[in-house]
Design a protein around this motif. Structure first.
Motif, PDB file in Angstrom:
ATOM      1  N   MET A   1      44.510  56.038  21.213  1.00 27.39           N
ATOM      2  CA  MET A   1      44.369  54.730  21.838  1.00 27.39           C
ATOM      3  C   MET A   1      42.976  54.648  22.445  1.00 27.39           C
ATOM      4  O   MET A   1      42.475  55.585  23.042  1.00 27.39           O
ATOM      5  CB  MET A   1      45.436  54.549  22.914  1.00 27.39           C
ATOM      6  N   ARG A   2      42.365  53.511  22.307  1.00 29.56           N
ATOM      7  CA  ARG A   2      41.035  53.300  22.862  1.00 29.56           C
ATOM      8  C   ARG A   2      41.102  53.278  24.381  1.00 29.56           C
ATOM      9  O   ARG A   2      42.120  52.954  24.962  1.00 29.56           O
ATOM     10  CB  ARG A   2      40.474  51.988  22.351  1.00 29.56           C
ATOM     11  N   SER A   3      39.989  53.603  24.994  1.00 30.59           N
ATOM     12  CA  SER A   3      39.974  53.661  26.458  1.00 30.59           C
ATOM     13  C   SER A   3      40.058  52.290  27.099  1.00 30.59           C
ATOM     14  O   SER A   3      40.414  52.169  28.250  1.00 30.59           O
ATOM     15  CB  SER A   3      38.719  54.383  26.930  1.00 30.59           C
ATOM     16  N   GLY A   4      39.735  51.244  26.371  1.00 35.99           N
ATOM     17  CA  GLY A   4      39.818  49.913  26.954  1.00 35.99           C
ATOM     18  C   GLY A   4      39.779  48.859  25.877  1.00 35.99           C
ATOM     19  O   GLY A   4      39.312  49.091  24.773  1.00 35.99           O
ATOM     20  N   LEU A   5      40.281  47.694  26.185  1.00 33.73           N
ATOM     21  CA  LEU A   5      40.274  46.587  25.251  1.00 33.73           C
ATOM     22  C   LEU A   5      39.079  45.710  25.540  1.00 33.73           C
ATOM     23  O   LEU A   5      38.670  45.555  26.677  1.00 33.73           O
ATOM     24  CB  LEU A   5      41.549  45.771  25.395  1.00 33.73           C
ATOM     25  N   SER A   6      38.527  45.137  24.510  1.00 34.29           N
ATOM     26  CA  SER A   6      37.423  44.214  24.692  1.00 34.29           C
ATOM     27  C   SER A   6      37.582  43.069  23.721  1.00 34.29           C
ATOM     28  O   SER A   6      38.444  43.086  22.841  1.00 34.29           O
ATOM     29  CB  SER A   6      36.092  44.925  24.457  1.00 34.29           C
ATOM     30  N   VAL A   7      36.725  42.095  23.845  1.00 36.58           N
ATOM     31  CA  VAL A   7      36.762  40.957  22.948  1.00 36.58           C
ATOM     32  C   VAL A   7      36.462  41.419  21.527  1.00 36.58           C
ATOM     33  O   VAL A   7      36.927  40.845  20.562  1.00 36.58           O
ATOM     34  CB  VAL A   7      35.757  39.876  23.420  1.00 36.58           C
ATOM     35  N   ALA A   8      35.709  42.513  21.379  1.00 30.08           N
ATOM     36  CA  ALA A   8      35.351  43.027  20.065  1.00 30.08           C
ATOM     37  C   ALA A   8      36.522  43.748  19.386  1.00 30.08           C
ATOM     38  O   ALA A   8      36.449  44.059  18.213  1.00 30.08           O
ATOM     39  CB  ALA A   8      34.156  43.970  20.182  1.00 30.08           C
TER      40      ALA A   8
ATOM     41  N   LEU B   1      39.604  41.004  32.357  1.00 34.29           N
ATOM     42  CA  LEU B   1      39.738  40.716  30.934  1.00 34.29           C
ATOM     43  C   LEU B   1      39.845  39.214  30.717  1.00 34.29           C
ATOM     44  O   LEU B   1      40.293  38.471  31.595  1.00 34.29           O
ATOM     45  CB  LEU B   1      40.993  41.389  30.358  1.00 34.29           C
ATOM     46  N   ASP B   2      39.458  38.780  29.547  1.00 32.16           N
ATOM     47  CA  ASP B   2      39.582  37.385  29.176  1.00 32.16           C
ATOM     48  C   ASP B   2      41.053  36.971  29.244  1.00 32.16           C
ATOM     49  O   ASP B   2      41.920  37.709  28.779  1.00 32.16           O
ATOM     50  CB  ASP B   2      39.048  37.210  27.752  1.00 32.16           C
ATOM     51  N   PRO B   3      41.357  35.821  29.826  1.00 30.61           N
ATOM     52  CA  PRO B   3      42.758  35.394  29.944  1.00 30.61           C
ATOM     53  C   PRO B   3      43.501  35.335  28.606  1.00 30.61           C
ATOM     54  O   PRO B   3      44.691  35.638  28.541  1.00 30.61           O
ATOM     55  CB  PRO B   3      42.665  34.004  30.584  1.00 30.61           C
ATOM     56  N   ALA B   4      42.812  34.973  27.530  1.00 31.65           N
ATOM     57  CA  ALA B   4      43.461  34.938  26.215  1.00 31.65           C
ATOM     58  C   ALA B   4      43.850  36.343  25.770  1.00 31.65           C
ATOM     59  O   ALA B   4      44.911  36.539  25.163  1.00 31.65           O
ATOM     60  CB  ALA B   4      42.536  34.296  25.190  1.00 31.65           C
TER      61      ALA B   4
ATOM     62  N   PRO C   1      56.091  42.743  31.774  1.00 36.18           N
ATOM     63  CA  PRO C   1      55.248  41.849  32.574  1.00 36.18           C
ATOM     64  C   PRO C   1      53.791  42.318  32.551  1.00 36.18           C
ATOM     65  O   PRO C   1      53.511  43.508  32.716  1.00 36.18           O
ATOM     66  CB  PRO C   1      55.826  41.964  33.987  1.00 36.18           C
ATOM     67  N   VAL C   2      52.887  41.393  32.312  1.00 31.66           N
ATOM     68  CA  VAL C   2      51.455  41.683  32.321  1.00 31.66           C
ATOM     69  C   VAL C   2      50.827  40.751  33.348  1.00 31.66           C
ATOM     70  O   VAL C   2      50.879  39.532  33.207  1.00 31.66           O
ATOM     71  CB  VAL C   2      50.830  41.480  30.927  1.00 31.66           C
ATOM     72  N   PHE C   3      50.278  41.349  34.388  1.00 29.37           N
ATOM     73  CA  PHE C   3      49.671  40.588  35.473  1.00 29.37           C
ATOM     74  C   PHE C   3      48.173  40.501  35.265  1.00 29.37           C
ATOM     75  O   PHE C   3      47.548  41.458  34.820  1.00 29.37           O
ATOM     76  CB  PHE C   3      49.962  41.242  36.827  1.00 29.37           C
ATOM     77  N   ASP C   4      47.596  39.380  35.629  1.00 31.38           N
ATOM     78  CA  ASP C   4      46.164  39.167  35.451  1.00 31.38           C
ATOM     79  C   ASP C   4      45.473  39.110  36.808  1.00 31.38           C
ATOM     80  O   ASP C   4      45.478  38.078  37.472  1.00 31.38           O
ATOM     81  CB  ASP C   4      45.927  37.864  34.689  1.00 31.38           C
ATOM     82  N   GLY C   5      44.941  40.232  37.253  1.00 27.18           N
ATOM     83  CA  GLY C   5      44.156  40.272  38.475  1.00 27.18           C
ATOM     84  C   GLY C   5      44.935  40.198  39.766  1.00 27.18           C
ATOM     85  O   GLY C   5      44.381  39.886  40.809  1.00 27.18           O
ATOM     86  N   VAL C   6      46.233  40.501  39.736  1.00 26.01           N
ATOM     87  CA  VAL C   6      47.069  40.361  40.932  1.00 26.01           C
ATOM     88  C   VAL C   6      46.634  41.323  42.046  1.00 26.01           C
ATOM     89  O   VAL C   6      46.867  41.049  43.221  1.00 26.01           O
ATOM     90  CB  VAL C   6      48.562  40.523  40.579  1.00 26.01           C
ATOM     91  N   ALA C   7      45.984  42.415  41.700  1.00 22.32           N
ATOM     92  CA  ALA C   7      45.544  43.373  42.717  1.00 22.32           C
ATOM     93  C   ALA C   7      44.108  43.114  43.180  1.00 22.32           C
ATOM     94  O   ALA C   7      43.592  43.837  44.019  1.00 22.32           O
ATOM     95  CB  ALA C   7      45.662  44.800  42.187  1.00 22.32           C
ATOM     96  N   ALA C   8      43.480  42.078  42.662  1.00 23.78           N
ATOM     97  CA  ALA C   8      42.099  41.759  43.043  1.00 23.78           C
ATOM     98  C   ALA C   8      42.058  41.159  44.443  1.00 23.78           C
ATOM     99  O   ALA C   8      43.006  40.511  44.893  1.00 23.78           O
ATOM    100  CB  ALA C   8      41.494  40.789  42.035  1.00 23.78           C
ATOM    101  N   LYS C   9      40.952  41.360  45.102  1.00 20.69           N
ATOM    102  CA  LYS C   9      40.802  40.868  46.478  1.00 20.69           C
ATOM    103  C   LYS C   9      40.843  39.350  46.580  1.00 20.69           C
ATOM    104  O   LYS C   9      41.187  38.811  47.616  1.00 20.69           O
ATOM    105  CB  LYS C   9      39.479  41.369  47.073  1.00 20.69           C
ATOM    106  N   ASP C  10      40.499  38.634  45.518  1.00 18.29           N
ATOM    107  CA  ASP C  10      40.488  37.176  45.586  1.00 18.29           C
ATOM    108  C   ASP C  10      41.775  36.544  45.063  1.00 18.29           C
ATOM    109  O   ASP C  10      41.867  35.334  44.942  1.00 18.29           O
ATOM    110  CB  ASP C  10      39.282  36.614  44.843  1.00 18.29           C
ATOM    111  N   HIS C  11      42.779  37.342  44.779  1.00 22.15           N
ATOM    112  CA  HIS C  11      44.059  36.819  44.300  1.00 22.15           C
ATOM    113  C   HIS C  11      44.883  36.314  45.499  1.00 22.15           C
ATOM    114  O   HIS C  11      44.774  36.835  46.605  1.00 22.15           O
ATOM    115  CB  HIS C  11      44.834  37.908  43.558  1.00 22.15           C
TER     116      HIS C  11
END
Length: 90
Positions: A1-8, A33-36, A48-58
């Motif tokens: 498995m790759r270490s991270g996902l990217s747009v590429a 990550l991009d929302p899409a 469940p996949v959360f998008d930025g829920v642990a970020a300081k601005d959430h």
């Protein structure tokens, strides 16, 4: 498995990685990550996949500040994140 996902990443790589994440975890938190891409991961991971829920601005962080019950802010954030996760997987 790759270490991270990217747009590429190819669509197949994202789908394969999402399925592996779904087998390994009860939920996944994505940040930066991009929302899409996050939506695609959520579609194929079947967890469940959360998008930025642990970020300081959430909003969860803002809610933790509002609790103001004398508990340290870091503990309030942790409690809220745990409650959110439990609600999502219950």
């Amino acid at each position: 498995m790759r270490s991270g996902l990217s747009v590429a990443s190819t669509v197949q790589e994202v789908q394969d990685t999402a399925r592996v994440l779904g087998r390994l975890y009860d939920a996944v938190e994505c940040q930066g990550l991009d929302p899409a891409l996050v939506a695609c991961i959520g579609l194929h991971a079947n967890i469940p996949v959360f998008d930025g829920v642990a970020a300081k601005d959430h909003p969860v962080d803002q809610l933790a500040e509002l609790l103001g019950d004398g508990t340290p802010l870091a503990d309030n954030r942790r409690f809220l994140l745990q409650a959110l996760l439990l609600e999502a997987i219950a």
